[in-house]
Write a protein that holds these residues in place. Structure first.
Motif, PDB file in Angstrom:
ATOM      1  N   GLN A  12       0.831  -1.201   0.000  1.00 48.67           N
ATOM      2  CA  GLN A  12       0.000   0.000   0.000  1.00 48.67           C
ATOM      3  C   GLN A  12       0.864   1.248   0.000  1.00 48.67           C
ATOM      4  N   ASN A  13       1.932   1.282   0.749  1.00 49.44           N
ATOM      5  CA  ASN A  13       2.842   2.435   0.763  1.00 49.44           C
ATOM      6  C   ASN A  13       3.532   2.615  -0.593  1.00 49.44           C
ATOM      7  N   PHE A  14       3.869   1.489  -1.248  1.00 49.55           N
ATOM      8  CA  PHE A  14       4.483   1.561  -2.580  1.00 49.55           C
ATOM      9  C   PHE A  14       3.538   2.245  -3.562  1.00 49.55           C
ATOM     10  N   TRP A  15       2.270   1.794  -3.593  1.00 53.45           N
ATOM     11  CA  TRP A  15       1.312   2.392  -4.516  1.00 53.45           C
ATOM     12  C   TRP A  15       1.030   3.843  -4.156  1.00 53.45           C
ATOM     13  N   LYS A  16       0.991   4.152  -2.912  1.00 59.40           N
ATOM     14  CA  LYS A  16       0.757   5.533  -2.468  1.00 59.40           C
ATOM     15  C   LYS A  16       1.892   6.442  -2.951  1.00 59.40           C
ATOM     16  N   GLU A  17       3.136   6.016  -2.787  1.00 54.59           N
ATOM     17  CA  GLU A  17       4.290   6.804  -3.244  1.00 54.59           C
ATOM     18  C   GLU A  17       4.300   6.925  -4.767  1.00 54.59           C
ATOM     19  N   ASP A  18       3.930   5.843  -5.453  1.00 47.91           N
ATOM     20  CA  ASP A  18       3.905   5.857  -6.922  1.00 47.91           C
ATOM     21  C   ASP A  18       2.887   6.870  -7.438  1.00 47.91           C
ATOM     22  N   LEU A  20       1.665   9.454  -5.813  1.00 48.52           N
ATOM     23  CA  LEU A  20       2.126  10.783  -5.414  1.00 48.52           C
ATOM     24  C   LEU A  20       3.234  11.281  -6.353  1.00 48.52           C
ATOM     25  N   ARG A  21       4.157  10.391  -6.720  1.00 49.98           N
ATOM     26  CA  ARG A  21       5.243  10.769  -7.644  1.00 49.98           C
ATOM     27  C   ARG A  21       4.678  11.158  -9.012  1.00 49.98           C
ATOM     28  N   GLU A  22       3.726  10.373  -9.532  1.00 45.97           N
ATOM     29  CA  GLU A  22       3.113  10.705 -10.829  1.00 45.97           C
ATOM     30  C   GLU A  22       2.374  12.036 -10.759  1.00 45.97           C
ATOM     31  N   LYS A  23       1.694  12.277  -9.647  1.00 46.09           N
ATOM     32  CA  LYS A  23       0.958  13.525  -9.486  1.00 46.09           C
ATOM     33  C   LYS A  23       1.909  14.720  -9.473  1.00 46.09           C
ATOM     34  N   THR A  24       3.033  14.601  -8.763  1.00 50.49           N
ATOM     35  CA  THR A  24       3.995  15.710  -8.726  1.00 50.49           C
ATOM     36  C   THR A  24       4.649  15.918 -10.090  1.00 50.49           C
TER      37      THR A  24
END
Length: 176
Positions: A12-18, A20-24
């Protein structure tokens, strides 16, 4: 087909960071290139709009200037009469009259006018070469007639076969 529920906290943390990175990345791209994209879209939209020309109001006729009485009148030279604002010389009145005689469908009118105008050399129609293609052939003068007899004899004696392309070779056609 059953769904796999292997979502633990690390996944879940991996997908959350992924996400967030795409959004930024999307936000950075929009901040960097968004104004250029909007400008291109506006230019493209403006190109599709119909062209609106300004309205021209009729000009009031100007009163002619008074001539001085002491100076004798001289005829103005053609060069000083009016500045030429076109890249072409004015058309002769006789040639312009061809426009109004008949219709183009009957090879008259505009058709005859354009064919007559085409016969003039470019130096007689234009003030200066407009395109770079005009420089080829500009002020060459009249075409020089060449003697055709020599070229005709040379061509028939040395290049073409006398008995056709697919016939057997004639001994007279071979150059030895």
């Amino acid at each position: 087909m059953s769904r796999q529920f292997n979502m633990d906290t690390a996944r879940q943390n991996f997908w959350k960071e992924d996400f967030l990175r795409e959004k930024t990345l999307r936000c950075e791209w929009h901040r960097k290139y968004g104004s250029m994209v909007k400008a291109k879209q506006k230019a493209k939209a403006a190109a599709h709009l119909p062209l609106k020309l300004p309205t021209l109001h009729p000009k009031a006729p100007l009163s002619p200037p008074r001539a001085p009485k002491a100076v004798p009148c001289r005829a103005p030279s053609p060069a000083l009469k009016a500045p030429i604002q076109s890249e072409m010389y004015p058309v002769l009145p006789a040639t312009r009259a061809l426009l109004y005689e008949g219709i183009s469908h009957d090879f008259q009118g505009r058709y005859h006018y354009l064919n007559t105008r085409k016969l003039d050399i470019p130096e007689m129609r234009y003030l200066f070469p407009i395109t770079t293609n005009f420089t080829y052939g500009w002020q060459l003068g009249p075409p020089v007639k060449e003697e055709l007899a020599f070229r005709k004899v040379c061509r028939t004696d040395s290049f073409f076969r006398k008995n056709g392309a697919f016939e057997l070779l004639d001994p007279r056609d071979l150059a030895l």
